[in-house]
Design a protein around this motif. Structure first.
Motif, PDB file in Angstrom:
ATOM      1  N   SER A 163      37.849   3.146 -46.015  1.00 27.86           N
ATOM      2  CA  SER A 163      38.190   4.374 -45.297  1.00 27.86           C
ATOM      3  C   SER A 163      36.961   4.852 -44.530  1.00 27.86           C
ATOM      4  CB  SER A 163      38.663   5.459 -46.269  1.00 27.86           C
ATOM      5  OG  SER A 163      39.845   5.065 -46.934  1.00 27.86           O
ATOM      6  N   PHE A 164      37.074   4.924 -43.211  1.00 24.83           N
ATOM      7  CA  PHE A 164      35.948   5.320 -42.366  1.00 24.83           C
ATOM      8  C   PHE A 164      36.194   6.716 -41.810  1.00 24.83           C
ATOM      9  CE2 PHE A 164      35.894   0.698 -42.266  1.00 24.83           C
ATOM     10  CZ  PHE A 164      34.547   0.418 -42.474  1.00 24.83           C
ATOM     11  N   TYR A 165      35.127   7.511 -41.789  1.00 28.32           N
ATOM     12  CA  TYR A 165      35.173   8.852 -41.211  1.00 28.32           C
ATOM     13  C   TYR A 165      34.426   8.802 -39.880  1.00 28.32           C
ATOM     14  CZ  TYR A 165      36.363   9.931 -46.052  1.00 28.32           C
ATOM     15  OH  TYR A 165      36.944   9.943 -47.303  1.00 28.32           O
ATOM     16  N   ASP A 166      35.170   8.981 -38.798  1.00 28.97           N
ATOM     17  CA  ASP A 166      34.579   8.890 -37.462  1.00 28.97           C
ATOM     18  C   ASP A 166      33.942  10.219 -37.078  1.00 28.97           C
ATOM     19  OD1 ASP A 166      35.629   6.376 -37.428  1.00 28.97           O
ATOM     20  OD2 ASP A 166      37.300   6.837 -36.085  1.00 28.97           O
ATOM     21  N   PHE A 167      32.659  10.201 -36.741  1.00 27.19           N
ATOM     22  CA  PHE A 167      31.983  11.387 -36.227  1.00 27.19           C
ATOM     23  C   PHE A 167      31.685  11.248 -34.731  1.00 27.19           C
ATOM     24  CE2 PHE A 167      28.723   8.592 -37.983  1.00 27.19           C
ATOM     25  CZ  PHE A 167      27.825   8.486 -36.936  1.00 27.19           C
ATOM     26  N   THR A 168      31.820  10.033 -34.196  1.00 23.31           N
ATOM     27  CA  THR A 168      31.709   9.793 -32.759  1.00 23.31           C
ATOM     28  C   THR A 168      32.798   8.813 -32.354  1.00 23.31           C
ATOM     29  OG1 THR A 168      29.316  10.164 -32.672  1.00 23.31           O
ATOM     30  CG2 THR A 168      30.268   8.835 -30.920  1.00 23.31           C
ATOM     31  N   SER A 169      33.513   9.116 -31.257  1.00 28.24           N
ATOM     32  CA  SER A 169      34.581   8.237 -30.805  1.00 28.24           C
ATOM     33  C   SER A 169      34.714   8.358 -29.285  1.00 28.24           C
ATOM     34  CB  SER A 169      35.909   8.594 -31.487  1.00 28.24           C
ATOM     35  OG  SER A 169      36.945   7.749 -31.028  1.00 28.24           O
ATOM     36  N   LEU A 170      34.381   7.275 -28.571  1.00 23.91           N
ATOM     37  CA  LEU A 170      34.505   7.210 -27.121  1.00 23.91           C
ATOM     38  C   LEU A 170      35.356   6.001 -26.765  1.00 23.91           C
ATOM     39  CD1 LEU A 170      30.770   7.882 -26.158  1.00 23.91           C
ATOM     40  CD2 LEU A 170      32.633   9.541 -26.194  1.00 23.91           C
ATOM     41  N   VAL A 171      36.211   6.148 -25.750  1.00 26.09           N
ATOM     42  CA  VAL A 171      37.170   5.099 -25.400  1.00 26.09           C
ATOM     43  C   VAL A 171      37.063   4.785 -23.911  1.00 26.09           C
ATOM     44  CG1 VAL A 171      39.591   4.369 -25.447  1.00 26.09           C
ATOM     45  CG2 VAL A 171      38.732   5.926 -27.206  1.00 26.09           C
TER      46      VAL A 171
ATOM     47  N   GLN B 208      23.552  11.015 -32.646  1.00 30.65           N
ATOM     48  CA  GLN B 208      22.613  11.942 -33.267  1.00 30.65           C
ATOM     49  C   GLN B 208      22.119  11.490 -34.629  1.00 30.65           C
ATOM     50  OE1 GLN B 208      24.506  15.658 -34.444  1.00 30.65           O
ATOM     51  NE2 GLN B 208      26.539  14.746 -34.217  1.00 30.65           N
ATOM     52  N   TYR B 209      22.857  10.634 -35.304  1.00 30.67           N
ATOM     53  CA  TYR B 209      22.455  10.187 -36.644  1.00 30.67           C
ATOM     54  C   TYR B 209      21.930   8.757 -36.580  1.00 30.67           C
ATOM     55  CZ  TYR B 209      25.536  14.087 -37.892  1.00 30.67           C
ATOM     56  OH  TYR B 209      26.140  15.320 -37.976  1.00 30.67           O
ATOM     57  N   GLU B 210      20.951   8.469 -37.412  1.00 30.09           N
ATOM     58  CA  GLU B 210      20.460   7.097 -37.526  1.00 30.09           C
ATOM     59  C   GLU B 210      21.410   6.254 -38.366  1.00 30.09           C
ATOM     60  OE1 GLU B 210      16.652   5.977 -38.680  1.00 30.09           O
ATOM     61  OE2 GLU B 210      15.599   6.990 -37.056  1.00 30.09           O
TER      62      GLU B 210
ATOM     63  N   LEU C 116      26.322   4.353 -42.880  1.00 26.98           N
ATOM     64  CA  LEU C 116      26.556   4.970 -41.571  1.00 26.98           C
ATOM     65  C   LEU C 116      26.323   3.893 -40.527  1.00 26.98           C
ATOM     66  CD1 LEU C 116      25.388   8.470 -40.377  1.00 26.98           C
ATOM     67  CD2 LEU C 116      25.227   6.510 -38.857  1.00 26.98           C
ATOM     68  N   ARG C 117      27.332   3.617 -39.703  1.00 19.64           N
ATOM     69  CA  ARG C 117      27.226   2.515 -38.759  1.00 19.64           C
ATOM     70  C   ARG C 117      27.773   2.917 -37.397  1.00 19.64           C
ATOM     71  NH1 ARG C 117      31.945  -2.077 -39.303  1.00 19.64           N
ATOM     72  NH2 ARG C 117      33.747  -0.723 -38.993  1.00 19.64           N
TER      73      ARG C 117
ATOM     74  N   ILE D 119      24.686  14.995 -43.837  1.00 19.35           N
ATOM     75  CA  ILE D 119      25.200  14.319 -42.651  1.00 19.35           C
ATOM     76  C   ILE D 119      26.728  14.406 -42.635  1.00 19.35           C
ATOM     77  CG2 ILE D 119      25.326  12.149 -41.398  1.00 19.35           C
ATOM     78  CD1 ILE D 119      22.551  13.422 -41.466  1.00 19.35           C
ATOM     79  N   ASN D 120      27.241  15.180 -41.701  1.00 24.47           N
ATOM     80  CA  ASN D 120      28.692  15.332 -41.519  1.00 24.47           C
ATOM     81  C   ASN D 120      29.393  15.756 -42.813  1.00 24.47           C
ATOM     82  OD1 ASN D 120      30.433  15.088 -39.201  1.00 24.47           O
ATOM     83  ND2 ASN D 120      31.558  13.528 -40.326  1.00 24.47           N
ATOM     84  N   ASN D 121      28.668  16.486 -43.650  1.00 20.02           N
ATOM     85  CA  ASN D 121      29.197  16.942 -44.950  1.00 20.02           C
ATOM     86  C   ASN D 121      29.614  15.785 -45.858  1.00 20.02           C
ATOM     87  OD1 ASN D 121      28.939  19.740 -44.345  1.00 20.02           O
ATOM     88  ND2 ASN D 121      30.871  19.680 -43.201  1.00 20.02           N
ATOM     89  N   LYS D 122      28.990  14.600 -45.659  1.00 19.42           N
ATOM     90  CA  LYS D 122      29.361  13.434 -46.453  1.00 19.42           C
ATOM     91  C   LYS D 122      28.242  12.962 -47.367  1.00 19.42           C
ATOM     92  CE  LYS D 122      33.468  13.100 -44.729  1.00 19.42           C
ATOM     93  NZ  LYS D 122      34.639  13.420 -45.570  1.00 19.42           N
ATOM     94  N   PHE D 123      26.991  13.006 -46.910  1.00 17.68           N
ATOM     95  CA  PHE D 123      25.918  12.495 -47.757  1.00 17.68           C
ATOM     96  C   PHE D 123      24.575  13.064 -47.314  1.00 17.68           C
ATOM     97  CE2 PHE D 123      25.600   9.642 -44.199  1.00 17.68           C
ATOM     98  CZ  PHE D 123      24.280   9.228 -44.163  1.00 17.68           C
ATOM     99  N   SER D 124      23.608  12.938 -48.215  1.00 17.56           N
ATOM    100  CA  SER D 124      22.224  13.340 -47.954  1.00 17.56           C
ATOM    101  C   SER D 124      21.296  12.300 -48.569  1.00 17.56           C
ATOM    102  CB  SER D 124      21.922  14.720 -48.568  1.00 17.56           C
ATOM    103  OG  SER D 124      22.741  15.730 -48.002  1.00 17.56           O
ATOM    104  N   VAL D 125      20.114  12.166 -47.969  1.00 15.89           N
ATOM    105  CA  VAL D 125      19.081  11.283 -48.506  1.00 15.89           C
ATOM    106  C   VAL D 125      17.772  12.056 -48.506  1.00 15.89           C
ATOM    107  CG1 VAL D 125      17.809   9.119 -48.225  1.00 15.89           C
ATOM    108  CG2 VAL D 125      20.248   9.213 -47.658  1.00 15.89           C
ATOM    109  N   LYS D 126      17.180  12.195 -49.698  1.00 17.04           N
ATOM    110  CA  LYS D 126      15.935  12.951 -49.836  1.00 17.04           C
ATOM    111  C   LYS D 126      14.883  12.082 -50.520  1.00 17.04           C
ATOM    112  CE  LYS D 126      18.357  17.398 -50.189  1.00 17.04           C
ATOM    113  NZ  LYS D 126      18.555  18.617 -51.005  1.00 17.04           N
ATOM    114  N   TYR D 127      13.615  12.417 -50.262  1.00 18.00           N
ATOM    115  CA  TYR D 127      12.491  11.671 -50.829  1.00 18.00           C
ATOM    116  C   TYR D 127      11.626  12.599 -51.670  1.00 18.00           C
ATOM    117  CZ  TYR D 127      13.634   7.719 -47.847  1.00 18.00           C
ATOM    118  OH  TYR D 127      14.276   6.663 -47.257  1.00 18.00           O
TER     119      TYR D 127
END
Length: 372
Positions: free
Chosen positions: A157-165, A190-192, A201-202, A338-346
């Motif tokens: 299941s993929f959550y699209d945050f960018t979609s151009l056609v 905007q996201y890496e 994230l791809r 990120i998009n209310n889905k995940f965070s990465v902290k150090y």
């Protein structure tokens, strides 16, 4: 005379001739799933005991070869009938000169994918090659640029945050190779890109050939995105005092709280009170990945680096310097919600181990960012 004949028949039943044994051996060795020869031999074996001349009715080897060849032709026909009628390829305009990013896949293998920056244009072409003798009937051809987040507990299941056609072709037929140029100008990515323990994230290009009476033909092309950040205007130092009452009191200080991926961590540790026997001390870099939200949040921590900064018992008033280079380690920028889905902290984790192998530690969050 009759007794002699019966005795000979019984003797032939007990001991087949050498010629029969050779025919039976050849039949067994030439057995194949498409060959009926073994069935014919087994059905005549009882009759052969009385009439050895019946063995000549077994199928000749040439017939078996033709039957196997017919099976291969049928298999190829089925593959061609139900396989895709064309091949689709996606190429970037500057594929030969564009930088590549080394990405580790889930199976541990490392692959190279094209590398883009956040505001770059994505330009290239789509090539469709029909299978010889076939045509591709379609109701339209399009290409999409997608930014997607996939959580591994919800795999697929993929959550699209960018979609151009971009529409590439109107309904029609493709009889020979056809090439479609495409361009996505100054795309805001905007996201890496990120491959983590529980989340991915791809960015991907997706070509779809829509068909009315058959399944759509879909082709994907992944690429990697990195974003550079400006130097922070404010970068305060980190200074804290920690310890155990009447046993241990230390003060540690780091020169700053925000580091780029090739930076150096510089600091000092002061021992103000030491009444326990410290065996050694080390500094760890830990990454904490958080997925989900609210009560469904799941945290995964991993130690990326472990650096011993002291070996032996310290004394009161001693100062231990810290200098840790970050470039050898596989680090990413800090990701915050990120998009209310995940965070990465150090985190920098200071660990002290006493002679009884008891561990005392203190964590401090740091911010990571990427510079040119």
């Amino acid at each position: 005379m009759r007794g002699v004949v019966n005795s000979g028949a019984a003797e032939r039943t007990r001991a087949p001739s050498q010629q029969q044994q050779q025919r039976l051996t050849r039949s067994i060795h030439s057995f194949s799933p498409l060959s009926p020869r073994t069935t014919v031999v087994s059905s005549l074996s009882a009759a052969e005991e009385e009439r050895p001349d019946l063995a000549s009715t077994s199928l000749p080897p040439a017939f078996e070869i033709r039957l196997c060849a017919a099976g291969v032709v049928l298999l190829n026909f089925l593959i061609g009938a139900f396989g895709p009628p064309c091949t689709v390829s996606i190429d970037f305009a500057d594929a030969e000169t564009r930088k590549q990013a080394s990405v580790k896949k889930e199976n541990g293998q490392t692959v190279l994918v094209p590398l883009f920056l956040g505001q770059e244009s994505v330009v290239g072409e789509v090539r469709i090659d029909p299978v010889p003798g076939k045509k591709v009937e379609h109701t339209g051809v399009k290409i999409e640029l997608l930014g997607q987040i996939e959580l591994y507990f919800d795999r697929g299941s993929f959550y699209d945050f960018t979609s151009l056609v971009r529409e590439l072709d109107v309904p029609g037929e493709i009889l020979e190779r056809k090439t479609y140029p495409f361009e996505f100008s100054t795309v805001e990515m905007q996201y890496e890109s990120y491959n983590g323990v529980n989340v991915r994230l791809r960015y991907v290009l997706k070509v779809t050939i829509s068909r009315s009476y058959a399944t759509n033909i879909v082709e994907y092309k992944d690429f990697w995105v990195r974003n550079f950040s400006p130097l922070p205007e404010i970068n305060n130092s980190i200074k804290m005092e920690v310890g155990i009452e009447d046993c241990l009191h230390i003060e540690f200080e780091y020169s700053k709280s925000k580091y780029h991926l090739k930076d150096v961590i510089i600091g000092k540790i002061y021992f103000l009170l030491v009444r326990i026997k410290i065996k050694h001390m080390e500094l760890e870099i830990r990454r904490r990945e958080s997925t989900g939200s609210g009560p469904n949040t799941y945290n995964e921590s991993e130690t990326l680096a472990k650096y011993e900064i002291m070996d032996g018992a310290p004394v009161r008033g001693e100062s231990i310097p810290i200098r840790l280079f970050l470039s050898p380690y596989d680090l990413t920028p800090t990701y915050r919600n990120i998009n209310n889905k995940f965070s990465v902290k150090y985190y920098l984790n200071l660990v002290l181990v006493d002679e009884e192998d008891r561990r005392y530690f203190k964590q401090q969050e740091i911010t990571m960012y990427r510079v040119e």
